[in-house]
Every structure is written in structure tokens, then in C-alpha cells.
Design an enzyme around this catalytic site. Structure first.
Site, PDB file in Angstrom:
ATOM      1  N   GLY A  17     -16.409 -30.426  -4.945  1.00  0.00           N
ATOM      2  CA  GLY A  17     -16.810 -28.940  -4.956  1.00  0.00           C
ATOM      3  C   GLY A  17     -18.195 -28.417  -5.509  1.00  0.00           C
ATOM      4  O   GLY A  17     -18.459 -28.832  -6.523  1.00  0.00           O
ATOM      5  N   SER A  18     -18.822 -27.571  -4.349  1.00  0.00           N
ATOM      6  CA  SER A  18     -20.045 -27.149  -4.960  1.00  0.00           C
ATOM      7  C   SER A  18     -20.132 -25.514  -5.122  1.00  0.00           C
ATOM      8  O   SER A  18     -20.978 -24.941  -5.125  1.00  0.00           O
ATOM      9  CB  SER A  18     -21.424 -27.411  -4.019  1.00  0.00           C
ATOM     10  OG  SER A  18     -20.768 -26.829  -2.713  1.00  0.00           O
ATOM     11  N   GLY A  19     -18.741 -24.926  -5.348  1.00  0.00           N
ATOM     12  CA  GLY A  19     -18.578 -23.551  -5.668  1.00  0.00           C
ATOM     13  C   GLY A  19     -18.970 -23.491  -7.081  1.00  0.00           C
ATOM     14  O   GLY A  19     -19.795 -24.134  -7.763  1.00  0.00           O
ATOM     15  N   PHE A  20     -18.539 -22.325  -7.670  1.00  0.00           N
ATOM     16  CA  PHE A  20     -19.000 -21.900  -8.957  1.00  0.00           C
ATOM     17  C   PHE A  20     -18.509 -22.903  -9.973  1.00  0.00           C
ATOM     18  O   PHE A  20     -19.203 -23.265 -10.953  1.00  0.00           O
ATOM     19  CB  PHE A  20     -18.324 -20.424  -9.324  1.00  0.00           C
ATOM     20  CG  PHE A  20     -19.014 -19.179  -8.605  1.00  0.00           C
ATOM     21  CD1 PHE A  20     -20.109 -18.843  -9.132  1.00  0.00           C
ATOM     22  CD2 PHE A  20     -18.359 -18.655  -7.473  1.00  0.00           C
ATOM     23  CE1 PHE A  20     -20.945 -17.841  -8.407  1.00  0.00           C
ATOM     24  CE2 PHE A  20     -19.112 -17.465  -6.832  1.00  0.00           C
ATOM     25  CZ  PHE A  20     -20.354 -17.325  -7.528  1.00  0.00           C
ATOM     26  N   VAL A  86     -13.713 -34.788   0.826  1.00  0.00           N
ATOM     27  CA  VAL A  86     -12.910 -35.746   0.096  1.00  0.00           C
ATOM     28  C   VAL A  86     -11.537 -35.648   0.736  1.00  0.00           C
ATOM     29  O   VAL A  86     -10.814 -35.005   1.165  1.00  0.00           O
ATOM     30  CB  VAL A  86     -12.767 -35.153  -1.496  1.00  0.00           C
ATOM     31  CG1 VAL A  86     -11.669 -36.170  -2.038  1.00  0.00           C
ATOM     32  CG2 VAL A  86     -13.798 -35.283  -2.002  1.00  0.00           C
ATOM     33  N   GLU A 181     -14.527  -3.823   0.584  1.00  0.00           N
ATOM     34  CA  GLU A 181     -16.088  -3.802   0.841  1.00  0.00           C
ATOM     35  C   GLU A 181     -16.485  -3.944   2.079  1.00  0.00           C
ATOM     36  O   GLU A 181     -17.469  -3.332   2.765  1.00  0.00           O
ATOM     37  CB  GLU A 181     -16.659  -5.072  -0.186  1.00  0.00           C
ATOM     38  CG  GLU A 181     -16.418  -4.741  -1.616  1.00  0.00           C
ATOM     39  CD  GLU A 181     -16.796  -6.106  -2.409  1.00  0.00           C
ATOM     40  OE1 GLU A 181     -17.020  -5.838  -3.435  1.00  0.00           O
ATOM     41  OE2 GLU A 181     -16.569  -7.145  -2.016  1.00  0.00           O
ATOM     42  N   ASP A 319     -10.313 -21.903  -8.297  1.00  0.00           N
ATOM     43  CA  ASP A 319      -9.176 -21.495  -7.437  1.00  0.00           C
ATOM     44  C   ASP A 319      -7.973 -22.506  -7.213  1.00  0.00           C
ATOM     45  O   ASP A 319      -7.118 -22.093  -6.629  1.00  0.00           O
ATOM     46  CB  ASP A 319      -9.696 -21.058  -5.991  1.00  0.00           C
ATOM     47  CG  ASP A 319     -10.821 -19.873  -6.010  1.00  0.00           C
ATOM     48  OD1 ASP A 319     -10.634 -19.187  -6.950  1.00  0.00           O
ATOM     49  OD2 ASP A 319     -11.309 -19.759  -5.010  1.00  0.00           O
ATOM     50  N   ALA A 330     -14.737 -15.710  -9.636  1.00  0.00           N
ATOM     51  CA  ALA A 330     -15.575 -16.553  -9.999  1.00  0.00           C
ATOM     52  C   ALA A 330     -15.555 -16.778 -11.369  1.00  0.00           C
ATOM     53  O   ALA A 330     -15.983 -18.008 -12.066  1.00  0.00           O
ATOM     54  CB  ALA A 330     -17.027 -16.004  -9.431  1.00  0.00           C
TER      55      ALA A 330
END
Length: 463
Positions: A17-20, A86, A181, A319, A330
Site C-alpha cells: 500500500g502507498s497510502g498514508f 497483491v 465537504e 484502515d 489519516a
């Protein structure tokens, strides 16, 4: 688990994973010359998901919130980036299988950090996704941009009032931060940005409806800030409907059930789904091969050290992690990633393990409109202009890269001080929806009649 301090080969750390979670774990290990970090992700970018709604509404470009992962880690000598989804994690063999374009690669690990994140949940009604895209990826945001701006363009061409009203009705499902938002930005888009752009329609006639099955808006912020958010949204013309459940979604609208149990229909072409998350399916693999279970949302239950039960070399952060009811935000991912890196470092150095993970809540923020936001930090709760400045500063800090920060700030100035939006480009495919186009047979396209009252139901002509 102990790891020998002196090793002849680097300690292999695989991050999924390349998230936070994934990116901050990799960066936390940048000074270690005795480790080899491999980051595997199904996208080539790091996504700053909290600002996706601004891509969807033309405030920011995708590049500003999604820098290339390779560029971010280019100067980190001990890290490499691999593109691939993956498909299997082998806990016994300590391998990760990942695939891209039909080519499968198997990467071994000594320590594994799983930060696979979560996707959109439609609560068992995945067919809704075709008509109401979520807000979890760049593809989602760009498709929504096309649908939102395209609705105004098509309304300019509408030949009946019913058709025009349907196109100028925007429905946002989910009254959490993302939904609030998004509803606020669509309202500002109609009332401020586009007000002089059309001749046959008045964009200010647009109707924005915010729906939620729960009884409150921004429930995690508390009733006081939730009430402030509702008050501000209603002043902007947003129709806020709580305790309203979505029963069905189709191309031209939604069927909902109100708090009185009565069902009704909302005619709307442009819908946004901002309700619920679904954990990565990799969580099921991890639970099946370890002593860890899954919670109701499909997240993996971890130890206080953020590891799988019985598998101390496997960390789960962000998550996909379930621990003490921590939210999927985050800051949980960032702090968890840094903690996992700290544990691995301690093991490599032969030092005692750090204390169990403890999350430091830095608060929650949600922007409602320009110059207005709500902020909750412990017992401190406030909103308005001061809250908006706090939101602005915090989000700017976490945008990756100096260039992205500068351009983000400039685009915010154009949007919030002026009336313009720098990113209004979209394609016909995005207006129609990528999921609908995937099902079109070009050979049959010329014979498909348009749906009555739906100007977007045309099909491309076969060559």
C-alpha cells in the site's frame, strides 16, 4: 521476536500500500542501511484522500494530491517501488504475490507491513456504484468531476423542465466529513463559480441534497458542531435530510425511505456516494492464516503492538487495522506506520520493544464552505473562519512535496478568494461513467435507443 543485530544480508521489509500508512512506514525507515524496503501498490501514486472532493469539484488537479510514489522515495536508497495488485500473502512462506498486466511476481519478506487501506462500501448493494460513484480513488474523483460539470452542460441543452430539474439536482449520500465537504463544494460551484457561465439555465437553481441514514450530521464531531454544520449548509441552500435511508439507485434517481417510514423518489442524474467503507479483502487472507479475527467491517484485529496474533513479524496499520475502536483516519495510519517502523528498528538493534501503540488524537476537521469549517480537538470545539484557517494549515502541511504545496495554495487562492476553478477539464467518458461504458458492445451501440428523458443515454457510433 528477536532479530540478530549483525546480519550478512539486509533485513527485507515489504510494505503493501502507498497510502498514508505505507508511505510513512517506508520514510520512517530511510536511515537504516541494514534494511531493504519494498513498497508494493496497485497505483503508481500516493493519494491524499482527504482532498479528493476538491479534485471532483475542480479546485485541485489530481497531480497535486497524488504525487508519484517513485518520485517521493527516489532519494531513499534502501527503498524500491513495485507496481502490482497483491493477490496472495503467504504467512508460512513469508511471501507476497502481486500481479500487474497478467504478470505475477513473488516477493519474500522478513517483516511485513500491510497498509492496504479500504474501499467504498455500498452495504451489500454494489450495483449502486455504477450510478453513484464513491470517493476512494483518482478514477472516482475524475468521473465525478465529469458527472458534476457535465450535468450543468446537459441542463443547458435540456428541452423540458423535468429534464432540467433532474440534471440540476445533486445528491450526496453520507453526512460524514467527505459528504459534508462535497455538498458544500457543489453548492459553491453552482452559486459562485458558474453563476455567469450559462445562458439557458441559471446554475443557482441547482438543488443539492445531503442524505444520511443516521440521525445526525458529522456524528463523530458531537452534536454542537454537527448543528453548526447543518446551519451553515442550510444557509448555503443545501437540503439536509437525516434518518433517510437509500433503498435503490438507478441512472435517473434514487428511492429513499424517510424517518416516517414513507418511501419517495428523488430525480437526480448526478449522485455521489460518501457513506461507509469496506476493508481490503486482504484482511480475510490474514485472518484465515493467523489467530487474528475480523471485526464487523472486515478489519483485522491486531495486538497492541499492531501485529497479527501469533505472527509478530506481520504488522497491520491504517484502515485495515482494528484496535480499540480507532477510526479510519489519516493520523491513525501515520502514527501506526511510524510505530511499526520503530518496533522493527528496535528488534534489529537488539533493544527492548517500545511500549504498546498509543494513538494521540490530534482532532478532526471538516470544511463546509470557503471561510467556514468545524474543528474538534479533545474538549476544544470551534468553527467558522478560525476553524477554516486551522483546516487550511493542517492540510497544507500533509500535502507531499514543496511544488505541490505551492500550487495547492495558489489554486486555493483562486477558488476561495476569487470565483474561478482551475481544473474544469473532463471527458465524455467521465460524464457517462466508466462502469457503464465497460458494458457497451460497440457492435450493438447504433441500435440502442436513448432512454426517454435522459440526454446522456446516447451510445458511441460503431466505426
Amino acid at each position: 521476536m528477536s532479530v540478530e543485530a549483525s546480519v550478512s544480508t539486509p533485513h527485507r521489509i515489504v510494505i503493501i500500500g502507498s497510502g498514508f500508512g505505507g508511505l510513512f512506514a517506508a520514510r520512517a525507515l530511510k536511515r537504516r542501511k541494514d534494511v531493504e524496503v519494498t513498497l508494493i501498490a496497485k497505483t503508481t501514486h500516493h493519494l491524499f484522500q482527504p482532498l479528493l472532493y476538491q479534485v471532483a469539484t475542480g479546485v485541485l488537479s489530481e497531480g497535486e494530491i497524488a504525487p508519484a510514489t517513485r518520485e517521493v522515495l527516489a532519494r531513499q536508497a534502501n527503498a524500491r517501488v513495485l507496481l502490482g495488485e497483491v493477490t496472495h500473502i503467504g504467512l508460512d512462506t513469508r511471501t507476497v504475490a502481486h500481479e500487474v498486466l497478467g504478470r505475477q511476481t513473488v516477493t519474500p519478506y522478513d517483516s511485513l507491513i500491510v497498509a492496504a487501506g479500504a474501499g467504498q462500501s455500498y452495504f451489500g448493494n454494489d450495483q449502486f456504484a455504477e450510478h453513484a460513484p464513491g470517493m476512494k480513488s483518482i478514477d472516482d474523483a475524475l468521473e465525478l468531476r465529469g458527472r458534476i460539470f457535465g450535468a450543468f452542460e446537459l441542463a443547458e441543452l435540456a428541452t423540458t423542465s423535468a429534464e432540467r430539474d433532474r440534471l440540476l439536482t445533486f445528491v450526496v449520500v453520507g453526512a460524514g466529513p467527505t459528504g459534508v465537504e462535497m455538498a458544500g463544494q457543489i453548492s459553491e460551484l453552482a452559486n459562485r463559480t458558474l453563476r455567469h457561465d450559462f445562458r439557458a439555465i441559471n446554475p443557482r437553481d441547482a438543488k443539492v441534497i445531503l442524505l444520511d441514514a443516521g440521525p445526525a450530521v458529522l456524528p463523530s464531531f458531537g452534536p454542537e458542531l454537527g448543528a453548526k454544520a447543518v446551519s451553515r449548509l442550510e444557509k448555503m441552500g443545501v437540503d439536509v435530510r437525516t434518518s433517510t435511508k437509500v433503498i435503490d439507485v438507478d441512472n435517473l434517481g434514487l428511492e429513499v425511505e424517510g424517518p416516517d417510514g414513507q418511501r419517495s423518489r428523488i430525480e437526480s442524474k448526478a449522485k455521489v456516494w460518501a457513506a461507509g467503507v469496506s476493508a481490503s479483502p486482504l484482511g480475510q487472507q490474514l485472518a484465515a492464516q493467523s489467530e487474528s479475527g475480523l471485526d464487523r467491517a472486515g478489519r483485522v484485529e491486531v495486538t497492541p503492538e499492531l501485529t497479527l496474533k501469533g505472527r509478530p513479524e506481520v504488522f497491520v496499520v491504517g484502515d485495515l487495522m482494528s484496535l480499540d475502536g480507532l477510526p479510519g483516519v489519516a493520523q491513525v495510519a501515520i502514527q501506526g506506520a511510524r510505530y511499526a517502523a520503530k518496533v522493527i528498528t528496535a528488534r534489529l538493534d537488539g533493544k527492548p520493544a517500545p511500549p504498546p501503540f498509543r494513538y494521540f488524537d490530534k482532532g478532526s476537521m471538516a470544511t463546509i464552505s470557503r471561510f467556514s469549517a468545524v474543528v474538534s480537538v479533545g474538549a476544544l470545539k470551534f468553527g467558522g473562519f478560525i476553524g477554516w484557517l486551522a483546516w487550511l494549515g493542517l492540510h497544507l502541511v500533509y500535502v507531499i512535496g514543496f511544488k505541490s504545496r505551492v500550487t495547492t495554495l495558489l489554486h486555493w487562492a483562486v477558488t476561495f478568494i476569487g470565483r474561478g476553478r482551475a481544473q474544469r477539464v473532463y471527458t465524455v467518458q467521465q460524464v457517462l461513467g466508466r462502469r457503464a461504458l465497460e458494458r457497451i458492445d460497440p457492435a450493438q451501440a447504433p441500435h440502442l435507443p436513448p432512454v426517454e428523458g435522459d440526454p446522456t443515454s446516447w451510445r458511441p457510433t460503431a466505426s
